[in-house]
Design an enzyme around this catalytic site. Structure first.
Site, mmCIF file in Angstrom:
data_model
loop_
_atom_site.group_PDB
_atom_site.id
_atom_site.type_symbol
_atom_site.label_atom_id
_atom_site.label_comp_id
_atom_site.label_asym_id
_atom_site.label_seq_id
_atom_site.Cartn_x
_atom_site.Cartn_y
_atom_site.Cartn_z
ATOM 1 N N HIS A 183 -2.918 10.025 6.136
ATOM 2 C CA HIS A 183 -3.611 10.692 5.030
ATOM 3 C C HIS A 183 -3.673 12.201 5.262
ATOM 4 O O HIS A 183 -3.591 12.980 4.313
ATOM 5 C CB HIS A 183 -5.003 10.090 4.825
ATOM 6 C CG HIS A 183 -4.947 8.682 4.289
ATOM 7 N ND1 HIS A 183 -5.860 7.710 4.612
ATOM 8 C CD2 HIS A 183 -4.053 8.079 3.464
ATOM 9 C CE1 HIS A 183 -5.537 6.573 4.000
ATOM 10 N NE2 HIS A 183 -4.436 6.776 3.315
ATOM 11 N N HIS A 196 0.863 -1.199 0.000
ATOM 12 C CA HIS A 196 0.000 0.000 0.000
ATOM 13 C C HIS A 196 0.889 1.236 0.000
ATOM 14 O O HIS A 196 1.795 1.352 0.843
ATOM 15 C CB HIS A 196 -0.868 0.029 1.250
ATOM 16 C CG HIS A 196 -1.829 -1.128 1.360
ATOM 17 N ND1 HIS A 196 -3.101 -1.092 0.837
ATOM 18 C CD2 HIS A 196 -1.699 -2.347 1.935
ATOM 19 C CE1 HIS A 196 -3.722 -2.234 1.090
ATOM 20 N NE2 HIS A 196 -2.890 -3.020 1.763
ATOM 21 N N THR A 229 -5.423 3.976 -2.717
ATOM 22 C CA THR A 229 -6.833 4.371 -2.792
ATOM 23 C C THR A 229 -6.925 5.762 -3.401
ATOM 24 O O THR A 229 -6.477 6.736 -2.767
ATOM 25 C CB THR A 229 -7.439 4.425 -1.361
ATOM 26 O OG1 THR A 229 -6.913 3.340 -0.592
ATOM 27 C CG2 THR A 229 -8.942 4.387 -1.397
ATOM 28 N N ASP A 257 2.683 -3.092 4.393
ATOM 29 C CA ASP A 257 2.929 -1.686 4.750
ATOM 30 C C ASP A 257 4.337 -1.608 5.341
ATOM 31 O O ASP A 257 4.508 -1.654 6.565
ATOM 32 C CB ASP A 257 1.908 -1.231 5.794
ATOM 33 C CG ASP A 257 0.480 -1.303 5.280
ATOM 34 O OD1 ASP A 257 0.141 -0.545 4.355
ATOM 35 O OD2 ASP A 257 -0.287 -2.137 5.785
ATOM 36 N N GLU A 305 -8.915 -11.023 7.304
ATOM 37 C CA GLU A 305 -8.093 -10.361 8.341
ATOM 38 C C GLU A 305 -8.786 -10.482 9.690
ATOM 39 O O GLU A 305 -8.142 -10.439 10.733
ATOM 40 C CB GLU A 305 -7.848 -8.895 7.982
ATOM 41 C CG GLU A 305 -6.727 -8.714 6.983
ATOM 42 C CD GLU A 305 -6.398 -7.269 6.765
ATOM 43 O OE1 GLU A 305 -5.418 -6.777 7.336
ATOM 44 O OE2 GLU A 305 -7.139 -6.617 5.994
ATOM 45 N N ASP A 309 -11.666 1.463 -0.841
ATOM 46 C CA ASP A 309 -11.635 1.464 0.628
ATOM 47 C C ASP A 309 -13.004 0.974 1.126
ATOM 48 O O ASP A 309 -14.035 1.402 0.608
ATOM 49 C CB ASP A 309 -11.353 2.894 1.124
ATOM 50 C CG ASP A 309 -11.163 2.958 2.629
ATOM 51 O OD1 ASP A 309 -11.971 2.350 3.366
ATOM 52 O OD2 ASP A 309 -10.219 3.628 3.070
HETATM 53 C C1 6MZ Z 1 -6.547 -3.609 5.090
HETATM 54 C C2 6MZ Z 1 -5.068 -1.941 4.549
HETATM 55 C C3 6MZ Z 1 -4.040 -2.583 5.294
HETATM 56 O O1 6MZ Z 1 -4.414 3.326 -0.198
HETATM 57 O O2 6MZ Z 1 -3.880 5.372 1.139
HETATM 58 N N1 6MZ Z 1 -4.550 -0.829 4.034
HETATM 59 N N2 6MZ Z 1 -6.301 -2.456 4.452
HETATM 60 N N3 6MZ Z 1 -5.625 -4.258 5.829
HETATM 61 C C4 6MZ Z 1 -4.367 -3.785 5.966
HETATM 62 N N4 6MZ Z 1 -3.493 -4.458 6.764
HETATM 63 C C5 6MZ Z 1 -2.807 -3.880 7.838
HETATM 64 N N5 6MZ Z 1 -2.933 -1.851 5.183
HETATM 65 C C6 6MZ Z 1 -3.249 -0.779 4.400
HETATM 66 O O3 6MZ Z 1 -2.708 3.192 1.651
HETATM 67 C C7 6MZ Z 1 -3.268 3.091 2.945
HETATM 68 C C8 6MZ Z 1 -4.602 2.347 2.896
HETATM 69 O O4 6MZ Z 1 -4.405 0.989 2.528
HETATM 70 C C9 6MZ Z 1 -5.314 0.140 3.212
HETATM 71 C C10 6MZ Z 1 -6.168 1.043 4.101
HETATM 72 O O5 6MZ Z 1 -7.362 1.364 3.423
HETATM 73 C C11 6MZ Z 1 -5.285 2.286 4.252
HETATM 74 O O6 6MZ Z 1 -6.029 3.457 4.520
HETATM 75 P P1 6MZ Z 1 -3.332 4.128 0.503
HETATM 76 O O7 6MZ Z 1 -2.163 4.421 -0.381
#
Ligand code: 6MZ
Length: 377
Positions: free
Chosen positions: A80, A30, A113, A318, A242, A182
């Site tokens: 964000h 992400h 996102t 992440d 999850e 999202d």
């Molecule tokens: C679910 C996750 C995540 O999209 O703003 N995100 N969603 N499970 C996870 N595991 C820990 N880790 C990240 O990157 C951040 C977004 O990615 C998703 C969440 O919606 C988070 O806000 P972007 O680039």
């Protein structure tokens, strides 16, 4: 220090270096979860100077180690706030690519996102343009973002990339983008994201992801958008299991996307179904252990899937948030499950089968791995 301990430390160092040198494929990263801490701190300082936040409070949150799943999503809201203006999005996209390239990632699917932010004059489209601008600004490595049939000059040439053992040519990284829906979004917002993915398919956007806080939202809300993507032939990956949401896990397996992320909380029947469907899994070891999706590294479901020869790929999820890297995830597999270097190499190489990019990219990357094998094994 006794010699046994010294020997162990040397072996660990050597294995860690080998895992960095290994050519790797990253399929689950992400964008906003992969931002450097130093960048987040710098951005927080700037906002604090303007009186919008208290720096010390934010600093402690950014630097904290170990995060529960609910804490992660609170943190994303903070990230964000720090990152969502066009210039910052461009900056973080550039840095994230540089960081993965420095780890010898040769193919990277970044998911993000697309965000509307009226106050910043940002639309989902302009957000994605800012991401692409950042990726194109990378100079340290040769970035290949577009498809071979793109009209631009930065097209994929189909020339096999040869591993560059210190010669003058730059390293090459292939990048593709996945647009995340999202779980907080409405059906109509999710459909907008799918339509944007279609619109931007000549600009490196290649797939759709469903992510976000797993305790928020309903499967039925996103289904029309995911169905639409399927009808358009856009590859889909979904965060699955999850948390133990039986109804949703079942629905996701029935939907049968091209890939699944995490698959932590499956029951016996669901495991059976996943294995019979052979849906490739994006494995995120550190993330799952930190957020409680897996009880420990040793008890992580990686071992079960690996032993069952289920298609899988190691991923970071992440890397910023969890202070990890793809090299570290490979190292953890070696240290925890005893995989040898040839086994780790095969794991990295086999991830090629599950990339969303086309056959030309796969062909080029197969060459990269053929050369890497000579160097590494
Ligand atoms: C679910 C996750 C995540 O999209 O703003 N995100 N969603 N499970 C996870 N595991 C820990 N880790 C990240 O990157 C951040 C977004 O990615 C998703 C969440 O919606 C988070 O806000 P972007 O680039």
């Amino acid at each position: 220090m006794d010699t046994e301990m010294e020997r162990k430390m040397l072996a660990e160092k050597e294995m860690r270096e080998w895992c960095v040198a290994l050519s790797k494929v990253e399929l689950h990263a992400h964008l906003n979860g992969s931002v450097r801490n130093s960048t987040l701190l710098e951005l927080a300082k700037q906002l604090a100077d303007k009186g919008h936040i208290v720096f010390e409070d934010v600093k402690d949150v950014i630097m904290k180690n170990g995060r529960s799943l609910p804490e992660c999503f609170k943190l994303f809201d903070l990230f964000h706030i720090l990152t969502t203006d066009h210039d910052t999005v461009t900056r973080i996209a550039k840095e994230v690519v540089e960081d993965f390239a420095a780890e010898n990632v040769v193919y990277l699917e970044i998911r993000t996102t697309p965000k509307n932010n009226e106050a910043k004059g940002m639309t989902k489209r302009s957000y994605m343009n800012a991401v692409i601008k950042g990726i194109k600004a990378v100079e340290a490595v040769d970035v290949v973002l577009f498809d071979s049939n793109s009209r631009t000059n930065d097209t994929l040439t189909c020339t096999p990339t040869i591993e560059l053992d210190g010669d003058t040519k730059k390293k090459r990284i292939y990048i593709r983008l996945l647009l995340s829906i999202d779980r907080r979004e409405t059906t109509s917002a999710a459909l907008d994201t799918v339509n944007l993915a279609l619109e931007m398919k000549d600009q490196g956007v290649i797939g759709i992801d469903l992510s976000g806080n797993p305790v928020v939202g309903e499967w039925e809300t996103y289904l029309p958008a995911l169905q639409h993507a399927k009808e358009l032939g856009i590859p889909i990956t979904i965060h699955c299991g999850e948390v133990a949401n039986r109804k949703e896990i079942q629905a996701v397996l029935d939907f049968c996307p091209q890939r699944l992320g995490h698959v932590c909380c499956l029951n016996d029947l669901e495991w059976k179904k996943l294995k019979s469907l052979m849906i490739p899994v994006e494995i995120c070891l550190t993330s799952n252990v930190m957020t409680g999706g897996a009880p420990s590294l040793e008890l992580h479901h990686f071992a079960d899937l690996y032993n069952a020869k289920h298609p899988l790929s190691l991923c970071t999820d992440d890397s910023g948030l969890f202070s990890t890297s793809l090299s570290n995830e490979y190292y953890l597999v070696a240290a925890t499950f005893g995989l040898s270097k040839p086994q780790l190499f095969r794991l990295a190489q086999e991830a090629l089968q599950f990339i969303f990019a086309d056959g030309n990219v796969k062909k080029s990357l197969k060459e990269v791995f053929r050369h890497a094998e000579k160097r590494l094994i």
